[in-house]
Design a protein around this motif. Structure first.
Motif, PDB file in Angstrom:
ATOM      1  N   TYR A  46       0.862  -1.052  -0.017  1.00 30.79           N
ATOM      2  CA  TYR A  46       0.118   0.018  -0.087  1.00 30.79           C
ATOM      3  C   TYR A  46       0.914   1.293   0.112  1.00 30.79           C
ATOM      4  O   TYR A  46       1.718   1.443   1.021  1.00 30.79           O
ATOM      5  CB  TYR A  46      -0.792  -0.198   1.189  1.00 30.79           C
ATOM      6  CG  TYR A  46      -1.968   1.127   1.195  1.00 30.79           C
ATOM      7  CD1 TYR A  46      -2.796   1.360   0.310  1.00 30.79           C
ATOM      8  CD2 TYR A  46      -1.644   2.045   2.000  1.00 30.79           C
ATOM      9  CE1 TYR A  46      -3.741   2.421   0.343  1.00 30.79           C
ATOM     10  CE2 TYR A  46      -2.654   3.259   2.252  1.00 30.79           C
ATOM     11  CZ  TYR A  46      -3.609   3.319   1.168  1.00 30.79           C
ATOM     12  OH  TYR A  46      -4.533   4.350   1.273  1.00 30.79           O
ATOM     13  N   VAL A  47       0.868   2.130  -0.828  1.00 30.76           N
ATOM     14  CA  VAL A  47       1.706   3.341  -0.996  1.00 30.76           C
ATOM     15  C   VAL A  47       0.896   4.710  -1.316  1.00 30.76           C
ATOM     16  O   VAL A  47      -0.277   4.504  -1.822  1.00 30.76           O
ATOM     17  CB  VAL A  47       2.436   2.992  -2.204  1.00 30.76           C
ATOM     18  CG1 VAL A  47       3.570   1.674  -2.066  1.00 30.76           C
ATOM     19  CG2 VAL A  47       1.848   2.869  -3.622  1.00 30.76           C
ATOM     20  N   SER A  48       1.322   5.606  -1.178  1.00 33.57           N
ATOM     21  CA  SER A  48       0.866   6.706  -1.739  1.00 33.57           C
ATOM     22  C   SER A  48       1.128   7.078  -3.133  1.00 33.57           C
ATOM     23  O   SER A  48       1.681   6.062  -3.949  1.00 33.57           O
ATOM     24  CB  SER A  48       1.626   7.903  -1.047  1.00 33.57           C
ATOM     25  OG  SER A  48       2.864   8.385  -1.698  1.00 33.57           O
ATOM     26  N   ASN A  49       0.199   7.811  -3.695  1.00 35.30           N
ATOM     27  CA  ASN A  49       0.302   8.462  -5.149  1.00 35.30           C
ATOM     28  C   ASN A  49       1.455   8.947  -5.837  1.00 35.30           C
ATOM     29  O   ASN A  49       1.592   9.013  -6.865  1.00 35.30           O
ATOM     30  CB  ASN A  49      -0.823   8.829  -5.735  1.00 35.30           C
ATOM     31  CG  ASN A  49      -1.326  10.252  -5.158  1.00 35.30           C
ATOM     32  OD1 ASN A  49      -0.655  10.518  -4.299  1.00 35.30           O
ATOM     33  ND2 ASN A  49      -2.108  10.937  -5.613  1.00 35.30           N
ATOM     34  N   MET A  50       2.472   9.281  -4.508  1.00 38.30           N
ATOM     35  CA  MET A  50       3.598  10.170  -5.122  1.00 38.30           C
ATOM     36  C   MET A  50       4.754   9.440  -5.106  1.00 38.30           C
ATOM     37  O   MET A  50       6.177  10.170  -4.778  1.00 38.30           O
ATOM     38  CB  MET A  50       3.360  11.542  -4.263  1.00 38.30           C
ATOM     39  CG  MET A  50       2.277  12.378  -4.417  1.00 38.30           C
ATOM     40  SD  MET A  50       2.166  13.026  -6.088  1.00 38.30           S
ATOM     41  CE  MET A  50       3.206  13.940  -6.267  1.00 38.30           C
ATOM     42  N   THR A  51       4.924   8.390  -5.166  1.00 36.45           N
ATOM     43  CA  THR A  51       6.157   7.449  -5.041  1.00 36.45           C
ATOM     44  C   THR A  51       6.507   6.411  -6.222  1.00 36.45           C
ATOM     45  O   THR A  51       5.199   5.911  -6.713  1.00 36.45           O
ATOM     46  CB  THR A  51       6.285   6.768  -3.683  1.00 36.45           C
ATOM     47  OG1 THR A  51       7.370   5.891  -3.560  1.00 36.45           O
ATOM     48  CG2 THR A  51       5.135   5.698  -3.469  1.00 36.45           C
ATOM     49  N   THR A  64      -1.000  -4.289  -5.608  1.00 30.89           N
ATOM     50  CA  THR A  64      -0.601  -2.860  -4.684  1.00 30.89           C
ATOM     51  C   THR A  64      -1.664  -1.975  -4.866  1.00 30.89           C
ATOM     52  O   THR A  64      -2.479  -1.638  -5.926  1.00 30.89           O
ATOM     53  CB  THR A  64       0.562  -2.144  -5.736  1.00 30.89           C
ATOM     54  OG1 THR A  64       1.826  -3.059  -5.839  1.00 30.89           O
ATOM     55  CG2 THR A  64       1.038  -1.139  -5.101  1.00 30.89           C
ATOM     56  N   ILE A  65      -1.926  -1.489  -3.604  1.00 24.54           N
ATOM     57  CA  ILE A  65      -3.019  -0.604  -3.464  1.00 24.54           C
ATOM     58  C   ILE A  65      -2.492   0.775  -3.332  1.00 24.54           C
ATOM     59  O   ILE A  65      -1.628   0.964  -2.664  1.00 24.54           O
ATOM     60  CB  ILE A  65      -3.920  -0.738  -2.079  1.00 24.54           C
ATOM     61  CG1 ILE A  65      -4.628  -2.493  -2.222  1.00 24.54           C
ATOM     62  CG2 ILE A  65      -5.122   0.070  -1.995  1.00 24.54           C
ATOM     63  CD1 ILE A  65      -5.236  -2.901  -1.004  1.00 24.54           C
ATOM     64  N   ILE A  66      -2.835   1.735  -4.372  1.00 22.24           N
ATOM     65  CA  ILE A  66      -2.370   2.987  -4.534  1.00 22.24           C
ATOM     66  C   ILE A  66      -3.178   4.015  -3.945  1.00 22.24           C
ATOM     67  O   ILE A  66      -4.489   3.961  -4.401  1.00 22.24           O
ATOM     68  CB  ILE A  66      -2.019   3.325  -5.585  1.00 22.24           C
ATOM     69  CG1 ILE A  66      -0.939   2.323  -6.159  1.00 22.24           C
ATOM     70  CG2 ILE A  66      -1.242   4.730  -5.792  1.00 22.24           C
ATOM     71  CD1 ILE A  66      -0.577   2.301  -7.787  1.00 22.24           C
ATOM     72  N   TYR A  67      -2.805   4.864  -3.076  1.00 13.58           N
ATOM     73  CA  TYR A  67      -3.789   6.146  -2.461  1.00 13.58           C
ATOM     74  C   TYR A  67      -3.975   7.074  -3.431  1.00 13.58           C
ATOM     75  O   TYR A  67      -3.336   7.550  -4.402  1.00 13.58           O
ATOM     76  CB  TYR A  67      -3.267   6.738  -1.422  1.00 13.58           C
ATOM     77  CG  TYR A  67      -4.144   8.023  -1.037  1.00 13.58           C
ATOM     78  CD1 TYR A  67      -5.297   7.684  -0.340  1.00 13.58           C
ATOM     79  CD2 TYR A  67      -3.804   9.334  -1.444  1.00 13.58           C
ATOM     80  CE1 TYR A  67      -6.077   8.641   0.168  1.00 13.58           C
ATOM     81  CE2 TYR A  67      -4.545  10.465  -1.179  1.00 13.58           C
ATOM     82  CZ  TYR A  67      -5.689   9.995  -0.339  1.00 13.58           C
ATOM     83  OH  TYR A  67      -6.687  11.141  -0.119  1.00 13.58           O
ATOM     84  N   ILE A  73      -7.927  13.877 -11.112  1.00 12.74           N
ATOM     85  CA  ILE A  73      -7.895  12.880 -12.272  1.00 12.74           C
ATOM     86  C   ILE A  73      -6.638  11.668 -11.898  1.00 12.74           C
ATOM     87  O   ILE A  73      -5.568  12.208 -11.666  1.00 12.74           O
ATOM     88  CB  ILE A  73      -7.786  13.403 -13.673  1.00 12.74           C
ATOM     89  CG1 ILE A  73      -8.913  14.340 -14.098  1.00 12.74           C
ATOM     90  CG2 ILE A  73      -7.826  12.392 -14.743  1.00 12.74           C
ATOM     91  CD1 ILE A  73      -8.934  15.171 -15.026  1.00 12.74           C
ATOM     92  N   ASN A  74      -6.980  10.495 -12.051  1.00 12.41           N
ATOM     93  CA  ASN A  74      -6.019   9.716 -12.018  1.00 12.41           C
ATOM     94  C   ASN A  74      -5.004   9.561 -13.328  1.00 12.41           C
ATOM     95  O   ASN A  74      -5.272   8.913 -14.214  1.00 12.41           O
ATOM     96  CB  ASN A  74      -6.595   8.300 -11.714  1.00 12.41           C
ATOM     97  CG  ASN A  74      -5.387   7.086 -11.342  1.00 12.41           C
ATOM     98  OD1 ASN A  74      -4.499   7.417 -11.693  1.00 12.41           O
ATOM     99  ND2 ASN A  74      -6.182   5.819 -11.072  1.00 12.41           N
ATOM    100  N   LEU A  75      -3.790  10.193 -13.162  1.00 10.08           N
ATOM    101  CA  LEU A  75      -2.944  10.012 -14.201  1.00 10.08           C
ATOM    102  C   LEU A  75      -1.736   9.143 -13.735  1.00 10.08           C
ATOM    103  O   LEU A  75      -0.676   9.267 -14.281  1.00 10.08           O
ATOM    104  CB  LEU A  75      -2.370  11.396 -14.399  1.00 10.08           C
ATOM    105  CG  LEU A  75      -3.665  12.324 -14.899  1.00 10.08           C
ATOM    106  CD1 LEU A  75      -3.095  13.788 -15.164  1.00 10.08           C
ATOM    107  CD2 LEU A  75      -4.247  11.898 -16.323  1.00 10.08           C
ATOM    108  N   MET A  85      -4.422  -1.300  -7.719  1.00 14.54           N
ATOM    109  CA  MET A  85      -5.877  -1.124  -7.188  1.00 14.54           C
ATOM    110  C   MET A  85      -5.614   0.387  -6.684  1.00 14.54           C
ATOM    111  O   MET A  85      -4.583   0.745  -6.110  1.00 14.54           O
ATOM    112  CB  MET A  85      -6.112  -2.092  -6.199  1.00 14.54           C
ATOM    113  CG  MET A  85      -6.324  -3.436  -6.663  1.00 14.54           C
ATOM    114  SD  MET A  85      -6.364  -4.539  -5.524  1.00 14.54           S
ATOM    115  CE  MET A  85      -4.491  -5.020  -5.156  1.00 14.54           C
ATOM    116  N   PHE A  86      -6.798   0.959  -6.969  1.00 17.68           N
ATOM    117  CA  PHE A  86      -6.688   2.751  -6.404  1.00 17.68           C
ATOM    118  C   PHE A  86      -7.733   2.741  -5.318  1.00 17.68           C
ATOM    119  O   PHE A  86      -8.975   2.489  -5.460  1.00 17.68           O
ATOM    120  CB  PHE A  86      -7.027   3.463  -7.584  1.00 17.68           C
ATOM    121  CG  PHE A  86      -5.797   3.591  -8.476  1.00 17.68           C
ATOM    122  CD1 PHE A  86      -4.661   4.259  -8.371  1.00 17.68           C
ATOM    123  CD2 PHE A  86      -5.679   2.633  -9.620  1.00 17.68           C
ATOM    124  CE1 PHE A  86      -3.707   4.264  -9.245  1.00 17.68           C
ATOM    125  CE2 PHE A  86      -4.643   2.660 -10.584  1.00 17.68           C
ATOM    126  CZ  PHE A  86      -3.538   3.400 -10.261  1.00 17.68           C
TER     127      PHE A  86
END
Length: 131
Positions: A46-51, A64-67, A73-75, A85-86
């Motif tokens: 599980y990670v942040s979206n900035m890594t 992998t679950i991504i915050y 918008i999911n880019l 997975m988001f």
């Protein structure tokens, strides 16, 4: 099921005081080990979206679950990756864990759930404000 949480903060970020303050009732292991040495210990990441570690975990074949901030918008470059997975809420996170794990969609039968994340992401998923 046995749950084990491993927290891998950014190498230049001391999170010990935040962990004591916000996660005092949660059993976890704090590590500064390299990601390379941690992948074999993880069943789920599980990670942040900035890594970039989320991309690395996907390349390693780990679910992998991504915050994901629900206000943007999911880019993410992981958008089309198998296993990505988001989650933008704690309920999204719970649904992924309950539905995907119970159906055995992961590479191994899961007896433990290992998360590698940062304090910021944990605070977000647990619903704390002002993160």
């Amino acid at each position: 099921k046995l749950h084990k949480i491993i927290i891998k903060p950014h190498p230049f970020c001391d999170v010990s005081s935040l962990l004591k303050k916000y996660l005092s009732d949660i059993n976890f292991e704090l590590t500064n080990d390299s990601l390379e040495s941690l992948w074999c210990k993880a069943d789920i990441v599980y990670v942040s979206n900035m890594t970039s570690s989320g991309i690395e975990s996907l390349v390693m074949g780990l679910p992998t679950i991504i915050y994901l901030d629900h206000n943007v918008i999911n880019l993410s470059p992981a958008l089309e990756c198998k296993g990505a997975m988001f989650a933008s809420s704690s309920q999204d996170f719970i649904n992924y864990l309950e539905n995907r794990i119970d159906k055995g969609d992961y590479k191994n039968s899961v007896h433990k759930i290992t998360f590698m994340t940062t304090v910021h992401v944990i605070k977000k998923i647990l619903g704390w404000q002002n993160c």
